[in-house]
Scaffold this motif. Structure first.
Motif, PDB file in Angstrom:
ATOM      1  N   LEU A 121       0.847  -1.185   0.000  1.00  0.00           N
ATOM      2  CA  LEU A 121       0.000   0.000   0.000  1.00  0.00           C
ATOM      3  C   LEU A 121       0.884   1.237   0.000  1.00  0.00           C
ATOM      4  N   ARG A 122       0.653   2.161  -0.926  1.00  0.00           N
ATOM      5  CA  ARG A 122       1.428   3.394  -0.964  1.00  0.00           C
ATOM      6  C   ARG A 122       0.991   4.302   0.180  1.00  0.00           C
ATOM      7  N   LEU A 123       1.970   4.874   0.851  1.00  0.00           N
ATOM      8  CA  LEU A 123       1.695   5.704   2.020  1.00  0.00           C
ATOM      9  C   LEU A 123       2.079   7.149   1.761  1.00  0.00           C
ATOM     10  N   ASN A 124       1.427   8.036   2.458  1.00  0.00           N
ATOM     11  CA  ASN A 124       1.775   9.448   2.526  1.00  0.00           C
ATOM     12  C   ASN A 124       2.000   9.759   4.001  1.00  0.00           C
ATOM     13  N   MET A 125       3.271   9.802   4.402  1.00  0.00           N
ATOM     14  CA  MET A 125       3.624   9.823   5.824  1.00  0.00           C
ATOM     15  C   MET A 125       3.122   8.520   6.443  1.00  0.00           C
ATOM     16  N   ASP A 126       2.254   8.604   7.442  1.00  0.00           N
ATOM     17  CA  ASP A 126       1.765   7.387   8.095  1.00  0.00           C
ATOM     18  C   ASP A 126       0.372   6.994   7.643  1.00  0.00           C
ATOM     19  N   GLU A 127      -0.161   7.732   6.657  1.00  0.00           N
ATOM     20  CA  GLU A 127      -1.511   7.457   6.182  1.00  0.00           C
ATOM     21  C   GLU A 127      -1.467   6.942   4.745  1.00  0.00           C
ATOM     22  N   PRO A 128      -2.494   6.203   4.331  1.00  0.00           N
ATOM     23  CA  PRO A 128      -2.539   5.774   2.927  1.00  0.00           C
ATOM     24  C   PRO A 128      -2.539   6.969   1.989  1.00  0.00           C
ATOM     25  N   PHE A 129      -1.750   6.875   0.929  1.00  0.00           N
ATOM     26  CA  PHE A 129      -1.780   7.887  -0.121  1.00  0.00           C
ATOM     27  C   PHE A 129      -3.155   7.869  -0.775  1.00  0.00           C
ATOM     28  N   ARG A 130      -3.704   9.057  -1.027  1.00  0.00           N
ATOM     29  CA  ARG A 130      -5.008   9.165  -1.672  1.00  0.00           C
ATOM     30  C   ARG A 130      -4.853   9.845  -3.023  1.00  0.00           C
ATOM     31  N   THR A 131      -5.473   9.274  -4.047  1.00  0.00           N
ATOM     32  CA  THR A 131      -5.488   9.896  -5.367  1.00  0.00           C
ATOM     33  C   THR A 131      -6.476  11.055  -5.364  1.00  0.00           C
ATOM     34  N   ASP A 132      -6.528  11.791  -6.475  1.00  0.00           N
ATOM     35  CA  ASP A 132      -7.495  12.887  -6.591  1.00  0.00           C
ATOM     36  C   ASP A 132      -8.931  12.383  -6.481  1.00  0.00           C
ATOM     37  N   GLU A 133      -9.159  11.105  -6.767  1.00  0.00           N
ATOM     38  CA  GLU A 133     -10.496  10.522  -6.652  1.00  0.00           C
ATOM     39  C   GLU A 133     -10.739   9.928  -5.273  1.00  0.00           C
ATOM     40  N   GLY A 134      -9.757  10.056  -4.371  1.00  0.00           N
ATOM     41  CA  GLY A 134      -9.911   9.525  -3.022  1.00  0.00           C
ATOM     42  C   GLY A 134      -9.599   8.050  -2.889  1.00  0.00           C
ATOM     43  N   ASN A 135      -8.995   7.465  -3.927  1.00  0.00           N
ATOM     44  CA  ASN A 135      -8.679   6.041  -3.895  1.00  0.00           C
ATOM     45  C   ASN A 135      -7.273   5.785  -3.360  1.00  0.00           C
ATOM     46  N   TYR A 136      -6.953   4.511  -3.149  1.00  0.00           N
ATOM     47  CA  TYR A 136      -5.630   4.084  -2.705  1.00  0.00           C
ATOM     48  C   TYR A 136      -4.825   3.603  -3.911  1.00  0.00           C
ATOM     49  N   ILE A 137      -3.514   3.489  -3.704  1.00  0.00           N
ATOM     50  CA  ILE A 137      -2.609   2.921  -4.701  1.00  0.00           C
ATOM     51  C   ILE A 137      -1.904   1.706  -4.103  1.00  0.00           C
ATOM     52  N   LEU A 138      -1.980   0.587  -4.795  1.00  0.00           N
ATOM     53  CA  LEU A 138      -1.163  -0.576  -4.476  1.00  0.00           C
ATOM     54  C   LEU A 138      -0.024  -0.638  -5.484  1.00  0.00           C
ATOM     55  N   ASP A 139       1.209  -0.737  -4.996  1.00  0.00           N
ATOM     56  CA  ASP A 139       2.363  -0.865  -5.880  1.00  0.00           C
ATOM     57  C   ASP A 139       2.768  -2.333  -5.948  1.00  0.00           C
ATOM     58  N   LEU A 140       2.771  -2.879  -7.167  1.00  0.00           N
ATOM     59  CA  LEU A 140       3.105  -4.288  -7.375  1.00  0.00           C
ATOM     60  C   LEU A 140       4.581  -4.399  -7.727  1.00  0.00           C
ATOM     61  N   HIS A 141       5.319  -5.144  -6.914  1.00  0.00           N
ATOM     62  CA  HIS A 141       6.769  -5.289  -7.096  1.00  0.00           C
ATOM     63  C   HIS A 141       7.020  -6.560  -7.911  1.00  0.00           C
ATOM     64  N   LEU A 142       6.974  -6.400  -9.233  1.00  0.00           N
ATOM     65  CA  LEU A 142       6.955  -7.542 -10.147  1.00  0.00           C
ATOM     66  C   LEU A 142       8.322  -7.860 -10.743  1.00  0.00           C
ATOM     67  N   ARG A 143       9.205  -6.851 -10.825  1.00  0.00           N
ATOM     68  CA  ARG A 143      10.574  -6.986 -11.350  1.00  0.00           C
ATOM     69  C   ARG A 143      10.622  -7.240 -12.853  1.00  0.00           C
ATOM     70  N   ARG A 144       9.747  -8.057 -13.366  1.00  0.00           N
ATOM     71  CA  ARG A 144       9.661  -8.296 -14.812  1.00  0.00           C
ATOM     72  C   ARG A 144       8.248  -8.721 -15.155  1.00  0.00           C
ATOM     73  N   ILE A 145       7.677  -8.129 -16.210  1.00  0.00           N
ATOM     74  CA  ILE A 145       6.323  -8.465 -16.657  1.00  0.00           C
ATOM     75  C   ILE A 145       6.442  -9.151 -18.011  1.00  0.00           C
ATOM     76  N   GLY A 146       6.183 -10.442 -18.029  1.00  0.00           N
ATOM     77  CA  GLY A 146       6.355 -11.203 -19.263  1.00  0.00           C
ATOM     78  C   GLY A 146       5.293 -10.928 -20.300  1.00  0.00           C
ATOM     79  N   ASN A 147       4.054 -10.688 -19.846  1.00  0.00           N
ATOM     80  CA  ASN A 147       2.936 -10.462 -20.774  1.00  0.00           C
ATOM     81  C   ASN A 147       2.103  -9.290 -20.247  1.00  0.00           C
ATOM     82  N   PRO A 148       2.488  -8.062 -20.581  1.00  0.00           N
ATOM     83  CA  PRO A 148       1.772  -6.899 -20.053  1.00  0.00           C
ATOM     84  C   PRO A 148       0.295  -6.867 -20.442  1.00  0.00           C
TER      85      PRO A 148
END
Length: 262
Positions: free
Chosen positions: A171-198
């Motif tokens: 979960l992406r954070l902003n300080m100690d709180e979840p980062f919020r997009t302009d639409e008020g949503n959260y961001i999950l960052d996927l640590h994939l290293r390589r994407i074989g089939n985008p």
């Protein structure tokens, strides 16, 4: 002013300066979000002020809209203009087919909507953003806050059947709180290293309940302008199959970015 820029900022600046050459009088232009796109907005503001061209900007985030207004670029909503002639934006990664990962700035949803509502998308970047295979940069996925941990678990379970090297989501954070997009949503960052089939990954991600959109921009970008710290740029046009090399003159002026807040 430009003499004081770091090498990476000089690279971003010359890419941005070259990209705004595509903007013509009367165009409706999508304005990206992020550090590289901010240089483009400043350069666009300069030609609006100095050359008097008329443009209508559609911003992909509130901070881009604020910057555009500061530099004199008129802003309207996408609903007002309906369709755009051109979008100029940055990227976190791009491959040889000009497929992208975007969303490091947290604006991927509006960026993708604006880009797909444009006749042409131009990406500005420095050479460090080029990769052989997408995935080294964490893939942002915008999710609604309700049940986000369940959505995260579903994504990680799905990744076990996908051609990727890493399968962790954070979960992406902003300080100690979840980062919020302009639409008020959260961001999950996927640590994939390589994407074989985008293409497969993008399709499957967007079928998971709770996922709003992902940061894979596939078959959307038409041109990438790659800036270098020595003032040279490379322009790759995927549709024409051309690669051009140019040098951008960097002239220090007293009023280049006057009255622009950081």
């Amino acid at each position: 002013m430009t003499a004081e820029l770091s090498p990476i900022d000089r690279a971003k600046f010359v890419a941005a300066k070259r990209a705004v050459d595509y903007v013509e009088d009367g165009m409706r232009v999508g304005l990206g979000t992020g550090s590289t796109a901010a240089w483009m907005v400043r350069c666009l503001g300069e030609i609006v002020r100095e050359e008097g061209i008329r443009v209508t900007g559609v911003a992909t985030s509130s901070r881009t809209a604020d910057l555009a207004r500061q530099v004199g670029v008129p802003i309207r909503t996408l609903d007002e203009v309906k369709w755009l002639d051109l979008t100029i934006d940055g990227a976190d990664e791009y491959d040889s087919n000009l497929n992208l990962i975007k969303g490091g700035g947290g604006a991927l949803l509006q960026e993708k909507i604006v880009a797909t509502a444009s006749d042409q998308m131009i990406v500005i970047a420095d050479p460090s953003k080029q990769v052989d295979t997408l995935g080294a940069f964490p893939l942002p996925v915008e999710v609604i806050p309700f049940g986000w941990q369940t959505t995260k678990a579903l994504i990680e379970e799905m990744l076990s059947n996908i051609d990727v090297l890493g399968r962790n989501a954070s979960l992406r954070l902003n300080m100690d709180e979840p980062f919020r997009t302009d639409e008020g949503n959260y961001i999950l960052d996927l640590h994939l290293r390589r994407i074989g089939n985008p293409q497969q990954l993008s399709l499957v991600l967007n079928q998971i309940p709770g996922v709003v959109e992902n940061g894979l921009f596939l078959d959307i970008c038409d041109i990438v302008v790659i800036g270098n710290s020595d003032g040279t740029v490379e322009v790759r046009d995927i549709n024409n199959g051309t690669v051009e090399h140019e040098r951008i003159e960097i002239v220090d002026t007293d009023n280049l970015f006057v009255d622009v807040a950081d």
